[in-house]
Every structure is written in structure tokens, then in C-alpha cells.
Motif scaffolding. Structure first.
Motif, PDB file in Angstrom:
ATOM      1  N   LEU A  17       9.645  -6.698  -5.763  1.00 24.59           N
ATOM      2  CA  LEU A  17       8.586  -6.604  -4.775  1.00 24.59           C
ATOM      3  C   LEU A  17       8.471  -7.915  -4.023  1.00 24.59           C
ATOM      4  O   LEU A  17       8.403  -8.981  -4.613  1.00 24.59           O
ATOM      5  CB  LEU A  17       7.252  -6.289  -5.449  1.00 24.59           C
ATOM      6  N   LEU A  18       8.461  -7.827  -2.718  1.00 23.90           N
ATOM      7  CA  LEU A  18       8.202  -8.989  -1.882  1.00 23.90           C
ATOM      8  C   LEU A  18       7.006  -8.636  -1.024  1.00 23.90           C
ATOM      9  O   LEU A  18       7.029  -7.670  -0.284  1.00 23.90           O
ATOM     10  CB  LEU A  18       9.411  -9.318  -1.004  1.00 23.90           C
ATOM     11  N   GLY A  19       5.971  -9.385  -1.164  1.00 28.36           N
ATOM     12  CA  GLY A  19       4.763  -9.126  -0.401  1.00 28.36           C
ATOM     13  C   GLY A  19       4.479 -10.290   0.512  1.00 28.36           C
ATOM     14  O   GLY A  19       5.242 -11.262   0.582  1.00 28.36           O
ATOM     15  N   ALA A  61       1.234 -14.042 -10.215  1.00 34.53           N
ATOM     16  CA  ALA A  61       0.720 -13.442  -8.973  1.00 34.53           C
ATOM     17  C   ALA A  61       1.409 -12.117  -8.691  1.00 34.53           C
ATOM     18  O   ALA A  61       0.764 -11.145  -8.279  1.00 34.53           O
ATOM     19  CB  ALA A  61       0.915 -14.408  -7.805  1.00 34.53           C
ATOM     20  N   ILE A  62       2.721 -12.066  -8.930  1.00 32.34           N
ATOM     21  CA  ILE A  62       3.459 -10.817  -8.711  1.00 32.34           C
ATOM     22  C   ILE A  62       2.942  -9.741  -9.661  1.00 32.34           C
ATOM     23  O   ILE A  62       2.707  -8.599  -9.257  1.00 32.34           O
ATOM     24  CB  ILE A  62       4.978 -11.041  -8.894  1.00 32.34           C
ATOM     25  N   GLN A  68      -2.538  -4.332  -9.547  1.00 36.16           N
ATOM     26  CA  GLN A  68      -3.570  -3.835  -8.643  1.00 36.16           C
ATOM     27  C   GLN A  68      -3.061  -2.661  -7.817  1.00 36.16           C
ATOM     28  O   GLN A  68      -3.769  -1.677  -7.618  1.00 36.16           O
ATOM     29  CB  GLN A  68      -4.067  -4.956  -7.719  1.00 36.16           C
ATOM     30  N   ARG A  69      -1.836  -2.761  -7.327  1.00 39.36           N
ATOM     31  CA  ARG A  69      -1.273  -1.689  -6.498  1.00 39.36           C
ATOM     32  C   ARG A  69      -1.114  -0.408  -7.308  1.00 39.36           C
ATOM     33  O   ARG A  69      -1.488   0.677  -6.855  1.00 39.36           O
ATOM     34  CB  ARG A  69       0.074  -2.130  -5.926  1.00 39.36           C
ATOM     35  N   ILE A  70      -0.580  -0.529  -8.521  1.00 40.13           N
ATOM     36  CA  ILE A  70      -0.390   0.660  -9.357  1.00 40.13           C
ATOM     37  C   ILE A  70      -1.731   1.251  -9.758  1.00 40.13           C
ATOM     38  O   ILE A  70      -1.918   2.472  -9.722  1.00 40.13           O
ATOM     39  CB  ILE A  70       0.471   0.319 -10.590  1.00 40.13           C
ATOM     40  N   LEU A  71      -2.694   0.402 -10.130  1.00 37.64           N
ATOM     41  CA  LEU A  71      -4.020   0.907 -10.488  1.00 37.64           C
ATOM     42  C   LEU A  71      -4.666   1.643  -9.324  1.00 37.64           C
ATOM     43  O   LEU A  71      -5.299   2.689  -9.514  1.00 37.64           O
ATOM     44  CB  LEU A  71      -4.919  -0.239 -10.944  1.00 37.64           C
TER      45      LEU A  71
END
Length: 133
Positions: A17-19, A61-62, A68-71
Motif C-alpha cells: 500500500l502506498l498512500g 503508520a502503514i 482503519q481502512r479495513i475496519l
């Protein structure tokens, strides 16, 4: 065994994942201003030392962003499943309550009709055969 279809919106743990918060890797050749001192070359056989922020990504942080995204995605699905489950449970409970009420109402109605018919019959018989004086 019945498996639900794979949801493309849920990332796998093997995805990279790159955000917006992940820093871009530094260019391979750093740009050095002309007036800046030239750093000493590393000893032969060793790779140049890179700042720790470039060598190691911020795994905490990753992990936090991924969690958070999965939740968030799972919570949306849980909300939908809860609504369906509650609707099903309420429908079943209401059907059972109506079945029970129907039986009780039928008994009450049967008793009321029997009383009304008995009263009407005795009233009509009273008109046909008045009581003896």
C-alpha cells in the motif's frame, strides 16, 4: 463449504500500500548544490548510507492506516448484515406473535358468537312462548 465471493475492496495482507502519507523514495542520485561540500565516498564494498526514513518505511503508520481502512470497509458490511438480520428476526417474531394472537382472537370470537346466538335464540323463544302467569 459455501464461501462468499471475494471482495475486491478488501486488501490482502500481501498487497503493498502506498498512500499520501508514505514518502516517495529519494532519487538514486541526490542533487547537490554547487556550493555544498561533497560528502566523502563510502569505503569500497559498502553501499552508501541512506537516511533511516528511506531505508525503513514507517510500518506502524502503514499498519494503522491499513487497519482503519479495513475496519471502515468491514463496518459498512457489518451494518448491512445487521440490518438484514434484524429485519429477518423481527419478521419471524411478528409472524409468531400473529399466529398466537390469531388463535386467542378466534377463541374469544367463538365465545362471543356463542353468547350472542344463545341470547338471540332465548330472546326469540321468549317471544314465541311467553312465560306462564
Amino acid at each position: 463449504m459455501n464461501q462468499p465471493p471475494f471482495d475486491q475492496g478488501i486488501p490482502l495482507l500481501t498487497e503493498v500500500l502506498l498512500g499520501p502519507d508514505v514518502p516517495e523514495p529519494a532519487p538514486a542520485v541526490p542533487v547537490v548544490p554547487a556550493a555544498a561540500p561533497v560528502p566523502a565516498a563510502p569505503p569500497a564494498g559498502q553501499a552508501p548510507a541512506l537516511p533511516p526514513s528511506i531505508v525503513q518505511p514507517d510500518w506502524d503508520a502503514i499498519e494503522q492506516r491499513l487497519t482503519q481502512r479495513i475496519l471502515h470497509q468491514v463496518q459498512g458490511k457489518i451494518d448491512h448484515l445487521l440490518e438484514e438480520r434484524i429485519a429477518h428476526v423481527l419478521q419471524t417474531a411478528l409472524q409468531n406473535a400473529l399466529i398466537g394472537m390469531r388463535g386467542a382472537l378466534r377463541e374469544d370470537l367463538q365465545q362471543s358468537l356463542e353468547q350472542i346466538v344463545a341470547h338471540a335464540v332465548s330472546h326469540e323463544l321468549g317471544h314465541l312462548h311467553p312465560p306462564a302467569p
